[in-house]
Design a protein around this motif. Sequence first.
Motif, PDB file in Angstrom:
ATOM      1  N   PHE A 146       0.810  -1.213   0.000  1.00 20.93           N
ATOM      2  CA  PHE A 146       0.000   0.000   0.000  1.00 20.93           C
ATOM      3  C   PHE A 146       0.847   1.269   0.000  1.00 20.93           C
ATOM      4  CE2 PHE A 146      -3.193  -3.133   0.757  1.00 20.93           C
ATOM      5  CZ  PHE A 146      -4.299  -2.598   0.107  1.00 20.93           C
ATOM      6  N   ARG A 192      -7.276   0.189  -5.135  1.00 21.47           N
ATOM      7  CA  ARG A 192      -6.854  -0.262  -3.808  1.00 21.47           C
ATOM      8  C   ARG A 192      -7.681  -1.464  -3.357  1.00 21.47           C
ATOM      9  NH1 ARG A 192      -7.126   5.254  -2.749  1.00 21.47           N
ATOM     10  NH2 ARG A 192      -8.943   4.955  -1.365  1.00 21.47           N
ATOM     11  N   LYS A 204      -9.731   4.376  -5.256  1.00 23.42           N
ATOM     12  CA  LYS A 204     -10.442   3.472  -4.354  1.00 23.42           C
ATOM     13  C   LYS A 204     -10.645   2.106  -4.985  1.00 23.42           C
ATOM     14  CE  LYS A 204     -14.819   3.056  -1.833  1.00 23.42           C
ATOM     15  NZ  LYS A 204     -16.108   3.745  -1.523  1.00 23.42           N
ATOM     16  N   PHE A 216      -3.099   5.068  -6.614  1.00 25.22           N
ATOM     17  CA  PHE A 216      -4.201   4.139  -6.867  1.00 25.22           C
ATOM     18  C   PHE A 216      -5.492   4.733  -6.306  1.00 25.22           C
ATOM     19  CE2 PHE A 216      -1.710  -0.137  -7.082  1.00 25.22           C
ATOM     20  CZ  PHE A 216      -0.917   0.397  -8.089  1.00 25.22           C
ATOM     21  N   ALA A 262       0.847   1.639  -3.598  1.00 32.83           N
ATOM     22  CA  ALA A 262      -0.483   2.079  -4.007  1.00 32.83           C
ATOM     23  C   ALA A 262      -0.662   3.578  -3.788  1.00 32.83           C
ATOM     24  CB  ALA A 262      -1.552   1.301  -3.234  1.00 32.83           C
TER      25      ALA A 262
END
Length: 255
Positions: free
Chosen positions: A107, A120, A117, A115, A110
């Motif tokens: 993440f 993710r 929603k 990224f 991410a």
Amino acid sequence: MDGSGAYNPRTVEEVFRDFKGRRAGMIKALTADVQEFYRQCDPEKENLCLYGHPNEHWEVNLPAEEVPPELPEPVLGINFARDGMQEKDWLSLVSVHSDAWLLAVAFFFAARFGFDKADRKRLFNMINDLPTIFEVVTGTAKKQTKEKSSVSNNSSNKSKSNSKLQRLSESRGKYSKPTPKDEEEDEGVEDEEDEEQGETLCGACGENYASDEFWICCDICENWFHGKCVKITPARAEHIKQYKCPSCSNKRARS
């Protein structure tokens, strides 16, 4: 620490591939290579971390000196706890922190590459489809698979399923195609058996069973392993009377 400056996954698929590579390396350290991992985590050394690399290799090393680091760092000082608790508890502790680190790295990418929603969520779902390192190391994933199978199969189906799994075990994980007679006997439960075999997880890498891969079962803990993960070939398996996985062999050596 692992050349991340030259390697920056930018899509969901690339970040997931990075996650799988690092995860495979850390699982290898905690299962197939556990003896070497235990040796490297000497409590007499400084704060050490377990790193998983995208190429499925692992490394025990000191944390990066730069602050802030290029990537999130694993938990420090895993070696200090080594001699303060039972080995299985120590490995479980390292596994939990390793899972947390893998999510942090995934993440981090991410967030770094924006990224949204949906991306993710897709990344998390892809990650969540794999058992955690903790589940692989402690055998929880295998127990969950067994419990699911026991609920879905009745007693008669179990006996037929067990006969096919026994043939699989006797061939050292190498699936042998049943005869026409066998197929008639197993008619009606084949789909359930295929599902059960498909849910079998490798005790080293945590990946699912596939009929085109050579597998071997440990006669001690009854966990299944890809031959390539434990460095056993079909030819070598033919000469093994009782196979012990690296973890069980290591436990016996220590005792």
